[in-house]
Motif scaffolding. Structure first.
Motif, short mmCIF file in Angstrom:
data_model
loop_
_atom_site.label_atom_id
_atom_site.label_comp_id
_atom_site.label_asym_id
_atom_site.label_seq_id
_atom_site.Cartn_x
_atom_site.Cartn_y
_atom_site.Cartn_z
N ILE A 135 0.82 -1.21 0.00
CA ILE A 135 0.00 0.00 0.00
C ILE A 135 0.85 1.26 0.00
O ILE A 135 0.44 2.30 -0.51
CB ILE A 135 -0.99 -0.01 1.19
CG1 ILE A 135 -2.05 1.09 1.04
CG2 ILE A 135 -0.27 0.16 2.50
CD1 ILE A 135 -3.02 0.85 -0.04
N TYR A 136 2.06 1.18 0.52
CA TYR A 136 2.95 2.35 0.60
C TYR A 136 3.28 2.87 -0.81
O TYR A 136 3.12 4.05 -1.09
CB TYR A 136 4.23 1.98 1.36
CG TYR A 136 5.16 3.15 1.56
CD1 TYR A 136 4.96 4.02 2.61
CD2 TYR A 136 6.23 3.37 0.70
CE1 TYR A 136 5.81 5.10 2.81
CE2 TYR A 136 7.07 4.45 0.89
CZ TYR A 136 6.86 5.30 1.95
OH TYR A 136 7.70 6.37 2.13
N GLY A 137 3.74 1.99 -1.68
CA GLY A 137 4.07 2.41 -3.05
C GLY A 137 2.85 2.86 -3.82
O GLY A 137 2.91 3.83 -4.58
N GLU A 138 1.74 2.17 -3.62
CA GLU A 138 0.51 2.54 -4.30
C GLU A 138 0.05 3.93 -3.88
O GLU A 138 -0.30 4.77 -4.73
CB GLU A 138 -0.57 1.50 -3.98
CG GLU A 138 -1.91 1.78 -4.62
CD GLU A 138 -2.97 0.80 -4.16
OE1 GLU A 138 -4.14 1.23 -4.09
OE2 GLU A 138 -2.63 -0.37 -3.87
N LEU A 139 0.05 4.20 -2.59
CA LEU A 139 -0.36 5.53 -2.10
C LEU A 139 0.60 6.61 -2.58
O LEU A 139 0.17 7.70 -2.95
CB LEU A 139 -0.44 5.54 -0.58
CG LEU A 139 -1.67 4.92 0.05
CD1 LEU A 139 -1.54 4.91 1.56
CD2 LEU A 139 -2.92 5.64 -0.37
N GLN A 140 1.88 6.30 -2.58
CA GLN A 140 2.87 7.29 -3.00
C GLN A 140 2.63 7.72 -4.46
O GLN A 140 2.67 8.91 -4.77
CB GLN A 140 4.27 6.72 -2.83
CG GLN A 140 5.32 7.76 -2.65
CD GLN A 140 6.60 7.15 -2.10
OE1 GLN A 140 6.90 5.99 -2.35
NE2 GLN A 140 7.35 7.93 -1.34
N SER A 141 2.37 6.77 -5.34
CA SER A 141 2.12 7.12 -6.75
C SER A 141 0.80 7.87 -6.91
O SER A 141 0.70 8.82 -7.69
CB SER A 141 2.17 5.89 -7.63
OG SER A 141 1.12 5.01 -7.29
N ARG A 142 -0.23 7.48 -6.17
CA ARG A 142 -1.52 8.16 -6.28
C ARG A 142 -1.45 9.59 -5.72
O ARG A 142 -2.11 10.48 -6.23
CB ARG A 142 -2.60 7.34 -5.57
CG ARG A 142 -2.91 6.09 -6.36
CD ARG A 142 -4.02 5.24 -5.84
NE ARG A 142 -5.13 5.98 -5.31
CZ ARG A 142 -5.76 5.66 -4.18
NH1 ARG A 142 -5.35 4.63 -3.47
NH2 ARG A 142 -6.78 6.37 -3.77
N ILE A 143 -0.65 9.78 -4.66
CA ILE A 143 -0.49 11.12 -4.12
C ILE A 143 0.22 12.01 -5.12
O ILE A 143 -0.14 13.17 -5.32
CB ILE A 143 0.27 11.07 -2.77
CG1 ILE A 143 -0.61 10.44 -1.70
CG2 ILE A 143 0.74 12.44 -2.33
CD1 ILE A 143 0.12 10.03 -0.45
N SER A 144 1.23 11.49 -5.79
CA SER A 144 1.96 12.25 -6.82
C SER A 144 1.02 12.65 -7.94
O SER A 144 1.05 13.77 -8.45
CB SER A 144 3.13 11.44 -7.37
OG SER A 144 4.05 11.16 -6.37
N GLN A 145 0.16 11.73 -8.37
CA GLN A 145 -0.81 12.02 -9.43
C GLN A 145 -1.81 13.08 -8.97
O GLN A 145 -2.17 13.97 -9.74
CB GLN A 145 -1.55 10.75 -9.83
CG GLN A 145 -0.72 9.76 -10.59
CD GLN A 145 -1.47 8.46 -10.84
OE1 GLN A 145 -2.59 8.26 -10.36
NE2 GLN A 145 -0.86 7.56 -11.61
N ALA A 146 -2.27 12.99 -7.74
CA ALA A 146 -3.25 13.95 -7.24
C ALA A 146 -2.66 15.36 -7.15
O ALA A 146 -3.35 16.35 -7.38
CB ALA A 146 -3.77 13.52 -5.87
N LYS A 147 -1.39 15.46 -6.81
CA LYS A 147 -0.75 16.77 -6.70
C LYS A 147 -0.46 17.37 -8.05
O LYS A 147 -0.41 18.58 -8.20
CB LYS A 147 0.55 16.66 -5.89
CG LYS A 147 0.32 16.47 -4.43
CD LYS A 147 1.60 16.47 -3.67
CE LYS A 147 1.32 16.40 -2.19
NZ LYS A 147 2.53 16.53 -1.40
N SER A 148 -0.25 16.52 -9.07
CA SER A 148 0.08 17.05 -10.40
C SER A 148 -1.15 17.58 -11.13
O SER A 148 -1.04 18.32 -12.09
CB SER A 148 0.75 15.97 -11.24
OG SER A 148 -0.15 14.91 -11.50
N VAL A 149 -2.34 17.22 -10.68
CA VAL A 149 -3.58 17.68 -11.32
C VAL A 149 -3.90 19.10 -10.94
O VAL A 149 -3.63 19.66 -10.01
CB VAL A 149 -4.75 16.74 -10.96
CG1 VAL A 149 -6.05 17.28 -11.45
CG2 VAL A 149 -4.49 15.38 -11.51
#
Length: 149
Positions: A135-149
């Motif tokens: 879940i750590y890697g999954e959340l990290q990538s989703r957080i990066s995507q959310a911030k780039s929007v």
């Protein structure tokens, strides 16, 4: 809504260990007082044990949220009958305290209208000792995507 946390399976053993830790410290302190010891080193040792134990127990037991859920665009944390919704875009970063031997994930919130700035939970999917929970890697990538929007 997907649950991403798990309760501590060893809760009763942890509670027993905490009681033993404080009981040992109290017994040592009582022996020092009864024996009439005036050594600052001995009292300092007991104080270090109490402080170290309190910090350690807080970080890995008492500060954990009761439940953590992933709701796509935000995370929901429940602690002591309170519910906190944290949008992924408000998350400043993730960390893994204690080299992740306890499967802990800490989420730091950048700006929060209410509630704590940090949430720590025990990851639901175990990854083995000293390994990163999935879940750590999954959340990290989703957080990066959310911030780039």
């Amino acid at each position: 809504m997907k649950k991403i946390s798990v309760e501590n399976a060893y809760e009763s053993g942890d509670r027993l260990f905490i009681k033993l830790w404080y009981g040992f410290s109290a017994l040592t302190l009582a022996i020092l007082v009864i024996s009439g010891s005036r050594s600052i080193v001995e009292y300092g040792g007991v104080a270090v044990l109490l402080i170290f134990g309190s910090v350690l127990f807080y970080r890995e037991r008492w500060a954990l949220v009761d439940e953590a859920f992933d709701c796509d665009d935000y995370l929901v944390f429940r602690k002591d009958h309170n519910e906190f919704r944290v949008p992924l875009s408000n998350i400043e970063g993730l960390s893994r305290p204690f080299a992740n031997s306890l499967h802990l994930v800490t989420i730091n919130v950048a700006r929060s209208s209410q509630g704590p700035k940090r949430f720590t939970f025990r990851a639901a999917a175990e990854s083995g000792w000293f390994k990163v929970p999935p879940i750590y890697g999954e959340l990290q990538s989703r957080i990066s995507q959310a911030k780039s929007v």
